[in-house]
Structures are given as structure tokens and as C-alpha cells.
Design a protein around this motif. Structure first.
Motif, PDB file in Angstrom:
ATOM      1  N   LEU A 131       0.818  -1.208   0.000  1.00  0.00           N
ATOM      2  CA  LEU A 131       0.000   0.000   0.000  1.00  0.00           C
ATOM      3  C   LEU A 131       0.853   1.260   0.000  1.00  0.00           C
ATOM      4  O   LEU A 131       0.483   2.279  -0.585  1.00  0.00           O
ATOM      5  CB  LEU A 131      -0.923  -0.009   1.219  1.00  0.00           C
TER       6      LEU A 131
ATOM      7  N   GLN B 292       1.716   2.312  -3.420  1.00  0.00           N
ATOM      8  CA  GLN B 292       0.626   2.639  -4.330  1.00  0.00           C
ATOM      9  C   GLN B 292       0.217   4.104  -4.158  1.00  0.00           C
ATOM     10  O   GLN B 292       0.102   4.594  -3.034  1.00  0.00           O
ATOM     11  CB  GLN B 292      -0.594   1.744  -4.063  1.00  0.00           C
TER      12      GLN B 292
ATOM     13  N   THR C 230      -4.252   4.749  -2.230  1.00  0.00           N
ATOM     14  CA  THR C 230      -4.383   3.638  -1.273  1.00  0.00           C
ATOM     15  C   THR C 230      -5.571   3.788  -0.341  1.00  0.00           C
ATOM     16  O   THR C 230      -5.879   2.861   0.408  1.00  0.00           O
ATOM     17  CB  THR C 230      -3.109   3.535  -0.419  1.00  0.00           C
TER      18      THR C 230
ATOM     19  N   LEU D 161      -8.219   1.067  -0.498  1.00  0.00           N
ATOM     20  CA  LEU D 161      -7.661  -0.206  -0.057  1.00  0.00           C
ATOM     21  C   LEU D 161      -7.471  -0.237   1.446  1.00  0.00           C
ATOM     22  O   LEU D 161      -7.741  -1.242   2.108  1.00  0.00           O
ATOM     23  CB  LEU D 161      -6.322  -0.463  -0.761  1.00  0.00           C
ATOM     24  N   VAL D 162      -6.998   0.872   1.999  1.00  0.00           N
ATOM     25  CA  VAL D 162      -6.810   0.954   3.458  1.00  0.00           C
ATOM     26  C   VAL D 162      -8.141   0.796   4.163  1.00  0.00           C
ATOM     27  O   VAL D 162      -8.245   0.088   5.180  1.00  0.00           O
ATOM     28  CB  VAL D 162      -6.134   2.287   3.835  1.00  0.00           C
TER      29      VAL D 162
END
Length: 619
Positions: free
Chosen positions: A230, A233, A236, A239-240
Motif C-alpha cells: 500500500l 501505491q 491507497t 484499499l486501506v
């Protein structure tokens, strides 16, 4: 790990001492300081003082040490650590030699290298079965013990389960690193205490508690790898947030499991000795001279002794299935405590002792938060008058003679009378080989003193009053011929060749767990009884055994158990009259039991046949 905080037993220090020892091993391998060797020896030696599972997890430490040592200085430091370990465990070694039976008692009871402790035909098959069970433990089907787990559920929640699998892959990819390599080895050695013990208890999460550091490390390794991805990236945040939701789900899943699911699960509650706790509180209020007789599975439980310390000296274990009537002088009152599987014995006691006090301790009575219903404990309180009410032959000279042990006897009736035993006329000159249990007796004309003599006695003695009974006690049930054999074919050969058995018993019913064995394993039994059928109809029978049994009706096999502890059902058309019932039983493994139930025409469900319907002798 949180679950085991419920149990006041050693266990978690396996993980603690293993991690502590590994920490100092890493320092020793990296720096070679002697002080790290000292601390390594102390932490590893201390671990061996606690739960036996550390002996296996300690293998991972030894393997890493042997493989990773490169410098001479480290070798010397390792020797120092080993000497410290030896010094710490020296008292244990001495104790294991002086009190070897006690030290190895538990190990001998659970390890599968002994054929008596395993269910599979071979050691290789037993180990293969246990490997499969423990491999599925984390993600598919977990420990079934309510003290260790919500029975049958995976040991890891879905999120941790996926993280562990990912962590294993990462550790294998970086196997050259000592840390990841160590935790993979620990995962294997930590499972060995479960793999090498009883199949019936697999998977066993307490004995494999040493894998906890591996599980934690592998999950953390996966989280760390995802975190590194992450960071690299540019976008993020989504996604986090997704990972945060997953971790929050894992947290809630474990919270709900511990505080909700396990809290309200009957099997979990039942796993923490509640019956024994209730029994302990109950018997603590009984008079000091009261005889206390317990069903085998609840007798001599430490929990009972905790609540009633004086019970240890006055409690007795009922020998099933031939537990009633109470065969003792009616000097003291007696109380019988039966577990829920002993329902047939409770019903039988009501027919024998109609004036006794009968009480059930139920889940509803305890006001538990559960949807289950049913009986936890059956309690029968007998006064001396209740016990005496069955003793002595009837006024017509008929009744039952109890033979305490299998052997040769001579019987002598009163002068001028005829004495009949099991339908046959006998006199004092006849030497009779009598099985243990009740035998039908008749004295014509009634009255007078009955005497007996065993083969090694010099003279006749009066038969004790508490070995003579009248209606409703009788010679009921099955005659069992017990043979010392090790397989099914040997049992059949012994039966068909007419070889003398090692033991003969009269058992009132074949519905019992044999906590006290009548013969050492391996052995087999051939039971035979005659069922009195009053009406034509379709009669159902169910048969379950550990390890094997078959049912024969009038000489024809009608049922054979498909496997240990598996039930088979069958129906047989029977006309009125006497019908020969044969049951053959093989016992070479632990947890011996036999359960023959029936379903007569018009009855719902299967129950234990009343002993009165069977005669152990063809008359």
C-alpha cells in the motif's frame, strides 16, 4: 488464545517460553554473547517445567540452532545453554525415573504408538488420519471439545485464515531467513502433540497450543506485506479502508465468538464439568454416613471432591450394566446418581424401589439461557427400608441368588427340600460353574436356610441375606461368555469350538459404557438371552458399539455395526413365543461400550428393552 483463559491449566506458557527462547537464540546466533546463551538456557529449561507440548515446540529451537550455527564461539555458547537446560530439568529427570508410572501415566493413556489407544488398524493410518484432522483445524473443522473451542468451528476466523495462508506463502518464498524458517518448522513441531495422540480427540487445540506463535507471526507477516504494498501505491485510501473493515470484522468475529456464541452454546457449557459441579454442591449436604453411588462417567471427579472434600472416602462407582439392586446390608441409606444416558437404569430402579425418592436435575430447573431441554442428573435416594425391601426369597421360595464372582460353587438347601437353580434340580454334591450375576432359584417346599460353598472353602456357610432377592428382582437379561481374544475371527472360533471362557456374567441389559472392564483388553463377549414376545409384529433393533458388534436373532445375523461407535438399524418379524437373541462384541480399543436398543410395534423411538423381557437361560 483468548479462549484458553477460561481454563485454569498450564498451556499458554508454551508459547511464551518458546518465543522468549527464540528471541535469545536469535541474539546468540547474531552476536554470540554468552549472556544470551545463559538466558536461552534459562527460558528453554523453564519451558520444560510446564506443559508437555513444549517438548515438541522445543524441537524447532534445536533444529534452528543446529542448522544456523556457523561460528565456533556460538557452538561454545550453545553448549553452555544446553548445560543450563540440563541443570534445570535434572529434577524432572530424577522424578521421571523414581515415579515413572505417575510421570508417564497421561502420556501412556493418550499416545497412539500403543495399539490399545488407536482406532485405525495401523500406526501409519492413525497418523495419517490425525494429520488430516489437524490440517483442517485452522480453516475447515476445528476442535470439538467445548472447553477448547466452539465445537467444530474453525480455529481461525475467515480473515485470519486467509492471512495465515498468505503468510505461509511469504515465509516459503523467504525461507532463507531464519525467522520465517523457524516459524514454519514450529508450525509442524507444534502440531505433533496432537498428531501423535488419540484419534478420537483430533483435532486437539490445547495440545497444539505451541503453534500460536507461528499463527500470529504468519498473519502479521501477511499484514506487513500488504502494508508495504500500500505504501508503494499512489491511491491507497480505498484499499486501506477495505483492509480496515476486514480487520474490524476479524476483531468482532472473535469478540462475538468468545462473549456470545460460546457463552450460550450448550456443548461449551457442558464441557466445563457443570454436572460434576452440581453433583458436588448436592452431595455436600448429604449426611456423613450416606452411601453415595455414582454412574461411572461422573464418579471420582475432581470437581465433585472440590465442592465436597469428604466424598472421596465414601463414594462408590456403579458397575454397569449390573448395578441394581443395591447388594449390601441395609445398614445405611444410599443415594444413586445417574447421568442422562442411564435412563433405562432409572426406569428399572422405579420398578424395584417404588417407595424411594426420585428426583431429576434438569436444565430448566437451573434456569439456563439455552433452548435445550432434558435431564442432567437422575438422583435416587434410598432408605435402609427401601434397600431391605427386596432382600430375601419370596414366601413361595422363589427369587434370585446373586453370585458375586464367576467360579465353582456348591449349594445346599434346607433338609428335606428340593433346590432348583436356573430351572435345574441341584444338591450339595454338585459342583456348579456359575457366572457372576443373578440366577433363578426355587426351594420346594419354601423356607429354611440356604447355604453355599466355593471351591476353595472347607465348609458351607449361610448365603448372606443381601445376596438373595424376591420379585420384582429376578434372573433377567443375557448370559455373557467373555474370551481373551484379539480379533473378530478368534471370537467366532472360540464360540463355535466351545472353548471355556475366561469369565461368565449375567448382564441385565446391553446398554452401557464399560468404565470398569471385566477383562483386560483385548477381549470379546458372546451374549445370549431369550426374548419373550407376546404379539406378532415388526420389531426394530439398533446396535452401536466400540469397537464391533453383531446381532443374531434365532441364529441368523440381522445386524453388524459398520464401524466403531456407528449405529445400525434393522427390523425383524417375530411371532409370539421365545426367541434367541445373540450379541457378539469385540473390545480392543478405549471407550468400550455396547448399546442394544429396540422398538416394539406401536412404540415411537428406540429404548433399552426392559430386563424382565429377557431370560439368560432357556426356560
Amino acid at each position: 488464545a483468548i479462549n484458553f483463559s477460561r481454563i485454569a491449566m498450564t498451556g499458554i506458557e508454551v508459547a511464551f517460553n518458546n518465543l522468549l527462547a527464540f528471541y535469545f537464540l536469535l541474539r546468540l546466533l547474531r552476536y554470540g554473547y554468552w549472556r544470551d546463551a545463559v538466558w536461552l538456557g534459562l527460558s528453554a529449561g523453564l519451558g520444560l517445567w510446564f506443559y508437555a507440548a513444549f517438548r515438541f515446540t522445543g524441537l524447532a529451537l534445536a533444529i534452528v540452532a543446529l542448522v544456523r550455527v556457523r561460528r565456533w564461539r556460538t557452538v561454545v555458547s550453545g553448549i553452555i545453554a544446553g548445560l543450563i537446560v540440563m541443570a534445570l530439568v535434572f529434577p524432572i529427570v530424577v522424578y521421571s525415573q523414581v515415579e515413572s508410572d505417575e510421570f508417564l501415566y497421561r502420556t501412556r493413556k493418550i499416545q497412539i504408538f500403543d495399539p490399545d489407544n488407536r482406532q485405525a488398524p495401523t500406526l501409519a493410518e492413525a497418523i495419517a488420519n490425525n494429520i488430516q484432522a489437524h490440517a483442517k483445524m485452522f480453516h475447515i473443522e476445528g476442535d470439538h471439545n467445548g472447553r477448547h473451542n466452539l465445537p467444530g468451528t474453525p480455529m481461525l476466523d475467515p480473515v485470519m485464515g486467509m492471512l495465515m495462508i498468505l503468510g505461509i506463502g511469504l515465509a516459503l518464498r523467504n525461507v532463507h531467513q531464519s525467522t520465517g524458517w523457524y516459524f514454519l518448522v514450529l508450525l509442524i513441531t507444534g502440531l505433533l502433540p496432537g498428531i501423535l495422540t488419540l484419534e478420537s480427540e483430533a483435532p486437539q487445540s490445547l495440545r497444539t497450543i505451541g503453534v500460536l506463535p507461528s499463527v500470529a507471526y504468519l498473519c502479521a507477516l501477511a499484514v506487513f506485506a500488504i502494508g508495504q504494498m500500500l505504501v508503494d501505491q499512489p491511491r491507497t485510501r480505498p484499499l486501506v479502508m477495505g483492509i480496515g473493515v476486514a480487520l474490524a470484522t476479524s476483531l468482532y468475529s472473535n469478540y462475538a465468538l468468545y462473549f456470545e456464541d460460546q457463552r450460550h452454546d450448550f456443548k461449551v457449557w457442558d464441557g466445563f464439568s457443570p454436572v460434576q459441579s452440581i453433583l458436588g454442591r448436592t452431595v455436600a449436604d448429604y449426611p456423613a454416613d450416606q452411601r453415595l453411588l455414582f454412574s461411572p462417567l461422573i464418579s471420582f471427579a475432581p470437581t465433585i471432591a472440590f465442592f465436597a472434600p469428604d466424598v472421596e472416602q465414601r463414594q462408590e462407582t456403579l458397575i454397569l450394566p449390573d448395578a441394581l439392586p443395591i447388594r449390601a446390608e441395609p445398614t445405611y441409606a444410599a443415594s444413586i446418581f445417574l447421568q442422562k444416558d442411564d435412563r433405562w437404569l432409572w426406569d428399572y430402579a422405579q420398578r424395584l424401589y417404588p417407595n424411594a425418592t426420585f428426583h431429576k436435575i434438569t436444565l430448566q430447573e437451573l434456569d439456563l439461557n439455552t433452548d435445550r431441554s432434558g435431564v442432567l442428573i437422575y438422583v435416587i435416594d434410598l432408605t435402609p427400608a427401601d434397600i431391605a425391601s427386596l432382600q430375601g426369597l419370596g414366601a413361595d421360595g422363589t427369587g434370585a441368588l446373586y453370585i458375586p464372582e464367576y467360579g465353582a460353587y456348591r449349594l445346599s438347601g434346607p433338609w428335606g427340600t428340593n433346590l432348583y437353580l436356573d430351572g435345574q434340580l441341584v444338591d450339595a454334591r454338585d459342583q456348579l460353574m456359575l457366572g457372576a450375576g443373578n440366577h433363578a432359584i426355587r426351594i420346594e417346599p419354601p423356607g429354611g436356610l440356604l447355604e453355599w460353598r466355593q471351591s476353595d472353602d472347607f465348609s458351607f456357610d449361610a448365603v448372606p441375606e443381601h445376596f438373595l432377592y424376591h420379585h420384582p428382582v429376578g434372573a433377567y437379561g443375557f448370559t455373557g461368555w467373555y474370551y481373551r481374544i484379539d480379533n473378530q475371527d478368534s471370537l467366532i472360533q472360540r464360540i463355535e469350538s466351545g472353548i471355556s471362557p475366561s469369565l461368565v456374567r449375567v448382564d441385565p441389559a446391553l446398554d452401557a459404557y464399560f468404565h470398569v472392564l471385566h477383562l483386560p483388553r483385548p477381549y470379546g463377549v458372546a451374549w445370549r438371552g431369550w426374548l419373550q414376545v407376546k404379539e406378532t409384529g415388526s420389531y426394530g433393533f439398533s446396535l452401536r458399539a466400540i469397537e464391533w458388534a453383531e446381532l443374531r436373532v434365532n441364529g441368523t445375523q440381522v445386524a453388524e455395526t459398520p464401524g466403531p461407535d456407528q449405529t445400525i438399524y434393522t427390523t425383524v418379524e417375530l411371532p409370539p413365543g421365545l426367541h434367541e437373541i445373540q450379541v457378539r462384541f469385540l473390545d480392543t480399543v478405549p471407550y468400550s461400550r455396547i448399546h442394544l436398543l429396540w422398538q416394539p410395534p406401536g412404540q415411537q423411538g428406540f429404548t433399552t428393552p426392559p430386563p424382565e423381557l429377557f431370560s439368560p437361560f432357556p426356560y
